[in-house]
Design a protein around this motif. Structure first.
Motif, PDB file in Angstrom:
ATOM      1  N   ALA A  72      12.328   3.941 -88.514  1.00 39.78           N
ATOM      2  CA  ALA A  72      12.703   5.224 -89.111  1.00 39.78           C
ATOM      3  C   ALA A  72      12.381   6.380 -88.175  1.00 39.78           C
ATOM      4  O   ALA A  72      13.154   7.327 -88.041  1.00 39.78           O
ATOM      5  N   GLN A  73      11.221   6.308 -87.492  1.00 42.73           N
ATOM      6  CA  GLN A  73      10.851   7.371 -86.559  1.00 42.73           C
ATOM      7  C   GLN A  73      11.813   7.422 -85.374  1.00 42.73           C
ATOM      8  O   GLN A  73      12.183   8.501 -84.904  1.00 42.73           O
ATOM      9  N   SER A  74      12.220   6.266 -84.874  1.00 42.39           N
ATOM     10  CA  SER A  74      13.182   6.230 -83.763  1.00 42.39           C
ATOM     11  C   SER A  74      14.517   6.841 -84.172  1.00 42.39           C
ATOM     12  O   SER A  74      15.121   7.617 -83.422  1.00 42.39           O
ATOM     13  N   GLU A  75      14.976   6.502 -85.378  1.00 38.07           N
ATOM     14  CA  GLU A  75      16.245   7.053 -85.858  1.00 38.07           C
ATOM     15  C   GLU A  75      16.143   8.563 -86.061  1.00 38.07           C
ATOM     16  O   GLU A  75      17.063   9.309 -85.727  1.00 38.07           O
ATOM     17  N   ALA A  76      15.005   9.024 -86.599  1.00 43.55           N
ATOM     18  CA  ALA A  76      14.808  10.465 -86.810  1.00 43.55           C
ATOM     19  C   ALA A  76      14.790  11.211 -85.476  1.00 43.55           C
ATOM     20  O   ALA A  76      15.348  12.303 -85.354  1.00 43.55           O
ATOM     21  N   ALA A  77      14.140  10.609 -84.455  1.00 46.86           N
ATOM     22  CA  ALA A  77      14.100  11.248 -83.134  1.00 46.86           C
ATOM     23  C   ALA A  77      15.500  11.357 -82.538  1.00 46.86           C
ATOM     24  O   ALA A  77      15.848  12.358 -81.911  1.00 46.86           O
ATOM     25  N   ALA A  78      16.311  10.318 -82.734  1.00 45.33           N
ATOM     26  CA  ALA A  78      17.687  10.357 -82.218  1.00 45.33           C
ATOM     27  C   ALA A  78      18.496  11.447 -82.908  1.00 45.33           C
ATOM     28  O   ALA A  78      19.253  12.184 -82.258  1.00 45.33           O
ATOM     29  N   HIS A  79      18.345  11.577 -84.234  1.00 44.92           N
ATOM     30  CA  HIS A  79      19.060  12.626 -84.974  1.00 44.92           C
ATOM     31  C   HIS A  79      18.593  14.014 -84.548  1.00 44.92           C
ATOM     32  O   HIS A  79      19.397  14.943 -84.424  1.00 44.92           O
ATOM     33  N   LEU A  80      17.278  14.166 -84.321  1.00 43.74           N
ATOM     34  CA  LEU A  80      16.744  15.463 -83.905  1.00 43.74           C
ATOM     35  C   LEU A  80      17.276  15.853 -82.532  1.00 43.74           C
ATOM     36  O   LEU A  80      17.639  17.019 -82.302  1.00 43.74           O
ATOM     37  N   ASP A  81      17.343  14.892 -81.612  1.00 44.50           N
ATOM     38  CA  ASP A  81      17.870  15.171 -80.279  1.00 44.50           C
ATOM     39  C   ASP A  81      19.339  15.598 -80.349  1.00 44.50           C
ATOM     40  O   ASP A  81      19.750  16.551 -79.682  1.00 44.50           O
ATOM     41  N   ALA A  82      20.123  14.894 -81.177  1.00 40.74           N
ATOM     42  CA  ALA A  82      21.537  15.256 -81.331  1.00 40.74           C
ATOM     43  C   ALA A  82      21.675  16.652 -81.936  1.00 40.74           C
ATOM     44  O   ALA A  82      22.538  17.444 -81.523  1.00 40.74           O
ATOM     45  N   LEU A  83      20.811  16.976 -82.917  1.00 37.53           N
ATOM     46  CA  LEU A  83      20.863  18.300 -83.552  1.00 37.53           C
ATOM     47  C   LEU A  83      20.509  19.397 -82.562  1.00 37.53           C
ATOM     48  O   LEU A  83      21.153  20.461 -82.534  1.00 37.53           O
ATOM     49  N   GLN A  84      19.503  19.163 -81.727  1.00 34.99           N
ATOM     50  CA  GLN A  84      19.108  20.167 -80.740  1.00 34.99           C
ATOM     51  C   GLN A  84      20.216  20.393 -79.710  1.00 34.99           C
ATOM     52  O   GLN A  84      20.439  21.521 -79.263  1.00 34.99           O
ATOM     53  N   ARG A  85      20.902  19.321 -79.329  1.00 35.47           N
ATOM     54  CA  ARG A  85      22.004  19.462 -78.388  1.00 35.47           C
ATOM     55  C   ARG A  85      23.144  20.285 -79.003  1.00 35.47           C
ATOM     56  O   ARG A  85      23.733  21.144 -78.337  1.00 35.47           O
ATOM     57  N   GLU A  86      23.444  20.023 -80.263  1.00 33.68           N
ATOM     58  CA  GLU A  86      24.502  20.781 -80.936  1.00 33.68           C
ATOM     59  C   GLU A  86      24.114  22.249 -81.064  1.00 33.68           C
ATOM     60  O   GLU A  86      24.941  23.144 -80.900  1.00 33.68           O
ATOM     61  N   ARG A  87      22.839  22.498 -81.359  1.00 34.16           N
ATOM     62  CA  ARG A  87      22.379  23.884 -81.511  1.00 34.16           C
ATOM     63  C   ARG A  87      22.465  24.627 -80.179  1.00 34.16           C
ATOM     64  O   ARG A  87      22.894  25.790 -80.137  1.00 34.16           O
ATOM     65  N   ALA A  88      22.053  23.970 -79.083  1.00 30.90           N
ATOM     66  CA  ALA A  88      22.147  24.604 -77.765  1.00 30.90           C
ATOM     67  C   ALA A  88      23.600  24.881 -77.395  1.00 30.90           C
ATOM     68  O   ALA A  88      23.922  25.938 -76.844  1.00 30.90           O
ATOM     69  N   SER A  89      24.480  23.937 -77.718  1.00 29.41           N
ATOM     70  CA  SER A  89      25.907  24.135 -77.423  1.00 29.41           C
ATOM     71  C   SER A  89      26.463  25.306 -78.226  1.00 29.41           C
ATOM     72  O   SER A  89      27.233  26.130 -77.696  1.00 29.41           O
ATOM     73  N   PHE A  90      26.085  25.408 -79.498  1.00 28.25           N
ATOM     74  CA  PHE A  90      26.570  26.516 -80.328  1.00 28.25           C
ATOM     75  C   PHE A  90      26.024  27.849 -79.833  1.00 28.25           C
ATOM     76  O   PHE A  90      26.743  28.859 -79.827  1.00 28.25           O
ATOM     77  N   THR A  91      24.742  27.874 -79.417  1.00 25.11           N
ATOM     78  CA  THR A  91      24.148  29.113 -78.912  1.00 25.11           C
ATOM     79  C   THR A  91      24.877  29.589 -77.658  1.00 25.11           C
ATOM     80  O   THR A  91      25.172  30.784 -77.509  1.00 25.11           O
ATOM     81  N   ASN A  92      25.188  28.664 -76.748  1.00 27.52           N
ATOM     82  CA  ASN A  92      25.929  29.032 -75.538  1.00 27.52           C
ATOM     83  C   ASN A  92      27.321  29.551 -75.888  1.00 27.52           C
ATOM     84  O   ASN A  92      27.796  30.526 -75.290  1.00 27.52           O
ATOM     85  N   TYR A  93      27.963  28.897 -76.851  1.00 26.83           N
ATOM     86  CA  TYR A  93      29.304  29.347 -77.264  1.00 26.83           C
ATOM     87  C   TYR A  93      29.243  30.744 -77.879  1.00 26.83           C
ATOM     88  O   TYR A  93      30.090  31.594 -77.585  1.00 26.83           O
ATOM     89  N   ARG A  94      28.226  30.982 -78.719  1.00 25.56           N
ATOM     90  CA  ARG A  94      28.102  32.300 -79.356  1.00 25.56           C
ATOM     91  C   ARG A  94      27.848  33.386 -78.320  1.00 25.56           C
ATOM     92  O   ARG A  94      28.474  34.460 -78.357  1.00 25.56           O
ATOM     93  N   ASN A  95      26.948  33.122 -77.369  1.00 28.52           N
ATOM     94  CA  ASN A  95      26.660  34.122 -76.338  1.00 28.52           C
ATOM     95  C   ASN A  95      27.885  34.399 -75.481  1.00 28.52           C
ATOM     96  O   ASN A  95      28.158  35.555 -75.120  1.00 28.52           O
ATOM     97  N   ARG A  96      28.621  33.336 -75.145  1.00 24.07           N
ATOM     98  CA  ARG A  96      29.833  33.529 -74.345  1.00 24.07           C
ATOM     99  C   ARG A  96      30.879  34.327 -75.116  1.00 24.07           C
ATOM    100  O   ARG A  96      31.570  35.192 -74.548  1.00 24.07           O
ATOM    101  N   SER A  97      30.972  34.071 -76.421  1.00 24.86           N
ATOM    102  CA  SER A  97      31.933  34.815 -77.239  1.00 24.86           C
ATOM    103  C   SER A  97      31.558  36.290 -77.324  1.00 24.86           C
ATOM    104  O   SER A  97      32.426  37.166 -77.248  1.00 24.86           O
ATOM    105  N   LEU A  98      30.248  36.563 -77.460  1.00 28.91           N
ATOM    106  CA  LEU A  98      29.802  37.959 -77.524  1.00 28.91           C
ATOM    107  C   LEU A  98      30.091  38.680 -76.207  1.00 28.91           C
ATOM    108  O   LEU A  98      30.510  39.850 -76.211  1.00 28.91           O
ATOM    109  N   ARG A  99      29.861  37.991 -75.094  1.00 29.01           N
ATOM    110  CA  ARG A  99      30.162  38.619 -73.792  1.00 29.01           C
ATOM    111  C   ARG A  99      31.650  38.884 -73.643  1.00 29.01           C
ATOM    112  O   ARG A  99      32.053  39.943 -73.139  1.00 29.01           O
ATOM    113  N   ASP A 100      32.461  37.939 -74.080  1.00 29.19           N
ATOM    114  CA  ASP A 100      33.911  38.126 -73.987  1.00 29.19           C
ATOM    115  C   ASP A 100      34.375  39.284 -74.876  1.00 29.19           C
ATOM    116  O   ASP A 100      35.255  40.068 -74.480  1.00 29.19           O
ATOM    117  N   GLN A 101      33.784  39.386 -76.062  1.00 28.42           N
ATOM    118  CA  GLN A 101      34.153  40.483 -76.958  1.00 28.42           C
ATOM    119  C   GLN A 101      33.771  41.839 -76.363  1.00 28.42           C
ATOM    120  O   GLN A 101      34.550  42.803 -76.434  1.00 28.42           O
TER     121      GLN A 101
END
Length: 209
Positions: A72-101
């Motif tokens: 269960a801990q291994s599966e939770a760590a994998a989900h957390l890593d995937a969530l952090q990657r998605e969050r970093a990707s969204f943050t970069n997209y948001r910052n790029r969108s703000l700069r473009d605007q």
């Protein structure tokens, strides 16, 4: 006379104990013996042929709980890593969108300013010659205030030091007593948005030879 008795060599000795194997196909009562299933043997035979036979390797009790917890801990760590990657990707997209605007907004303001420059120059000339009076004074002040809301700044005054980065010298006069080049007349004021110069101030400069 020949004896049917057999010697000790045939029945065994102290070094080689005698082993008896019942190979009869019928029981002492005359009933046929049941054949053991092929490949089957007693528990003792299984233990002799496979020392691991009969052992249960499935985790039970606390060992089973620990294995489930690690999984269960291994599966939770994998989900957390995937969530952090998605969050970093969204943050970069948001910052790029703000700069473009912001870049699109500045470009729009710059285009509007470029279209208004001839009108602003006419108003500035009328102001310099004292021809701007009555209600036109209030209108020009409102126009300047509106431009300031969008970060547009008009610059260029007599007496400031000449800077080729923000000034365009259309005329140059020599003054032996001058120690540096300065603006002695503003022909057309300059306009900039923040640090970006939309049009350099067109000036006359006086300075040393």
């Amino acid at each position: 006379m020949t004896s049917d008795a057999q010697g000790p060599e045939e029945f065994g000795s102290e070094d080689q104990p005698f082993h008896f194997t019942d190979k009869r196909k019928v029981t002492p009562e005359g009933q046929p013996k049941e054949a053991a299933p092929q490949g089957a043997g007693s528990a003792g035979d299984d233990a002799e042929t496979d020392p691991l036979a009969g052992l249960d390797f499935e985790p039970t009790g606390e060992a089973g709980d620990d294995a489930a917890l690690l999984a269960a801990q291994s599966e939770a760590a994998a989900h957390l890593d995937a969530l952090q990657r998605e969050r970093a990707s969204f943050t970069n997209y948001r910052n790029r969108s703000l700069r473009d605007q912001e870049a699109a907004r500045v470009k729009g303001v710059e285009d509007v300013l470029a279209a208004l420059l001839p009108v602003l120059d006419d108003i500035d000339r009328a102001r310099q010659h004292g021809e701007l009076d009555g209600p036109f004074v209030a209108i020009s002040e409102k126009l300047d205030a509106s431009l300031a809301k969008f970060g547009i700044e008009r610059y260029g005054v007599v007496g400031e030091e000449f800077d080729p980065n923000v000034h365009e010298a259309l005329m140059h006069q020599v003054d032996p007593e001058a120690t540096s080049a300065t603006v002695n007349m503003v022909i057309e004021p300059g306009y900039r948005i923040g640090e970006k110069v939309v049009r350099a101030a067109r000036v006359s400069v006086v300075g040393p030879e």
